[in-house]
Design a protein around this motif. Structure first.
Motif, short mmCIF file in Angstrom:
data_model
loop_
_atom_site.label_atom_id
_atom_site.label_comp_id
_atom_site.label_asym_id
_atom_site.label_seq_id
_atom_site.Cartn_x
_atom_site.Cartn_y
_atom_site.Cartn_z
N THR A 1 -15.86 54.65 -3.71
CA THR A 1 -16.09 54.44 -5.14
C THR A 1 -17.30 55.28 -5.55
O THR A 1 -18.09 55.72 -4.69
CB THR A 1 -16.38 52.96 -5.44
N ALA A 2 -17.45 55.48 -6.83
CA ALA A 2 -18.58 56.26 -7.33
C ALA A 2 -19.90 55.61 -6.94
O ALA A 2 -20.87 56.29 -6.57
CB ALA A 2 -18.49 56.41 -8.84
N LYS A 3 -19.96 54.28 -6.97
CA LYS A 3 -21.18 53.56 -6.61
C LYS A 3 -21.52 53.75 -5.14
O LYS A 3 -22.68 53.98 -4.80
CB LYS A 3 -21.02 52.09 -6.93
N GLU A 4 -20.50 53.68 -4.27
CA GLU A 4 -20.74 53.87 -2.83
C GLU A 4 -21.23 55.29 -2.56
O GLU A 4 -22.18 55.50 -1.82
CB GLU A 4 -19.46 53.62 -2.03
N PHE A 5 -20.57 56.27 -3.17
CA PHE A 5 -20.94 57.67 -2.97
C PHE A 5 -22.37 57.92 -3.45
O PHE A 5 -23.17 58.55 -2.75
CB PHE A 5 -19.95 58.58 -3.69
N LYS A 6 -22.69 57.40 -4.61
CA LYS A 6 -24.02 57.59 -5.17
C LYS A 6 -25.08 56.92 -4.29
O LYS A 6 -26.15 57.49 -4.06
CB LYS A 6 -24.09 57.00 -6.58
N THR A 7 -24.79 55.74 -3.77
CA THR A 7 -25.72 55.02 -2.91
C THR A 7 -26.03 55.83 -1.65
O THR A 7 -27.20 55.99 -1.27
CB THR A 7 -25.15 53.64 -2.52
N VAL A 8 -24.99 56.37 -1.02
CA VAL A 8 -25.18 57.15 0.20
C VAL A 8 -25.93 58.44 -0.09
O VAL A 8 -26.89 58.79 0.62
CB VAL A 8 -23.83 57.44 0.89
N MET A 9 -25.56 59.15 -1.12
CA MET A 9 -26.21 60.43 -1.44
C MET A 9 -27.67 60.21 -1.83
O MET A 9 -28.54 61.01 -1.45
CB MET A 9 -25.46 61.16 -2.56
N LYS A 10 -27.95 59.15 -2.56
CA LYS A 10 -29.33 58.85 -2.95
C LYS A 10 -30.17 58.55 -1.72
O LYS A 10 -31.30 59.03 -1.59
CB LYS A 10 -29.36 57.65 -3.91
N TYR A 11 -29.63 57.79 -0.78
CA TYR A 11 -30.35 57.47 0.45
C TYR A 11 -30.63 58.73 1.26
O TYR A 11 -31.74 58.94 1.74
CB TYR A 11 -29.56 56.46 1.28
N VAL A 12 -29.63 59.59 1.39
CA VAL A 12 -29.79 60.84 2.15
C VAL A 12 -30.86 61.71 1.49
O VAL A 12 -31.73 62.27 2.17
CB VAL A 12 -28.45 61.58 2.26
N GLU B 1 -29.19 49.32 5.68
CA GLU B 1 -28.04 48.56 6.20
C GLU B 1 -26.81 48.75 5.32
O GLU B 1 -25.69 48.87 5.81
CB GLU B 1 -28.38 47.06 6.28
N GLN B 2 -27.04 48.78 4.01
CA GLN B 2 -25.94 48.98 3.06
C GLN B 2 -25.30 50.36 3.26
O GLN B 2 -24.08 50.49 3.30
CB GLN B 2 -26.45 48.83 1.63
N VAL B 3 -26.13 51.37 3.42
CA VAL B 3 -25.63 52.73 3.63
C VAL B 3 -24.88 52.82 4.95
O VAL B 3 -23.81 53.42 5.02
CB VAL B 3 -26.79 53.76 3.56
N LYS B 4 -25.42 52.20 5.99
CA LYS B 4 -24.75 52.22 7.30
C LYS B 4 -23.37 51.56 7.20
O LYS B 4 -22.40 52.07 7.76
CB LYS B 4 -25.59 51.51 8.35
N SER C 1 -17.37 60.10 7.98
CA SER C 1 -16.80 61.37 7.51
C SER C 1 -17.20 61.61 6.06
O SER C 1 -16.88 60.81 5.18
CB SER C 1 -15.28 61.33 7.62
N ILE C 2 -17.88 62.72 5.80
CA ILE C 2 -18.28 63.04 4.44
C ILE C 2 -17.05 63.34 3.58
O ILE C 2 -17.03 63.05 2.39
CB ILE C 2 -19.29 64.21 4.40
N ALA C 3 -16.01 63.88 4.19
CA ALA C 3 -14.77 64.16 3.45
C ALA C 3 -14.12 62.86 2.99
O ALA C 3 -13.72 62.74 1.82
CB ALA C 3 -13.80 64.96 4.30
N ASP C 4 -14.00 61.90 3.90
CA ASP C 4 -13.43 60.60 3.53
C ASP C 4 -14.31 59.90 2.50
O ASP C 4 -13.80 59.28 1.56
CB ASP C 4 -13.26 59.70 4.75
N LEU C 5 -15.60 60.00 2.68
CA LEU C 5 -16.52 59.37 1.74
C LEU C 5 -16.35 59.95 0.33
O LEU C 5 -16.22 59.21 -0.64
CB LEU C 5 -17.97 59.56 2.20
#
Length: 53
Positions: free
Chosen positions: A26-37, A5-8, A17-21
């Motif tokens: 933030t570094a924390k948001e980016f890390k959270t999404v990449m870790k989930y993927v 849910e957090q990643v969504k 958009s991966i470019a916008d991301l």
């Protein structure tokens, strides 16, 4: 809130958009999404090979 849910929520915030991301998140948001993927990719690979059921 679960990790999914957090990643969504983060992905929706940056219009899926991966470019916008990568530019605006933030570094924390980016890390959270990449870790989930990465975790999801690893899980699917393990299932394909037969290590997890």
């Amino acid at each position: 809130m679960t990790e999914k849910e957090q990643v969504k929520q983060i992905v929706d915030k940056y219009n899926k958009s991966i470019a916008d991301l990568s530019d605006k998140a933030t570094a924390k948001e980016f890390k959270t999404v990449m870790k989930y993927v990465a975790n999801q990719a690893n899980l699917r690979q393990r299932k394909l090979v037969g290590l997890d059921k």
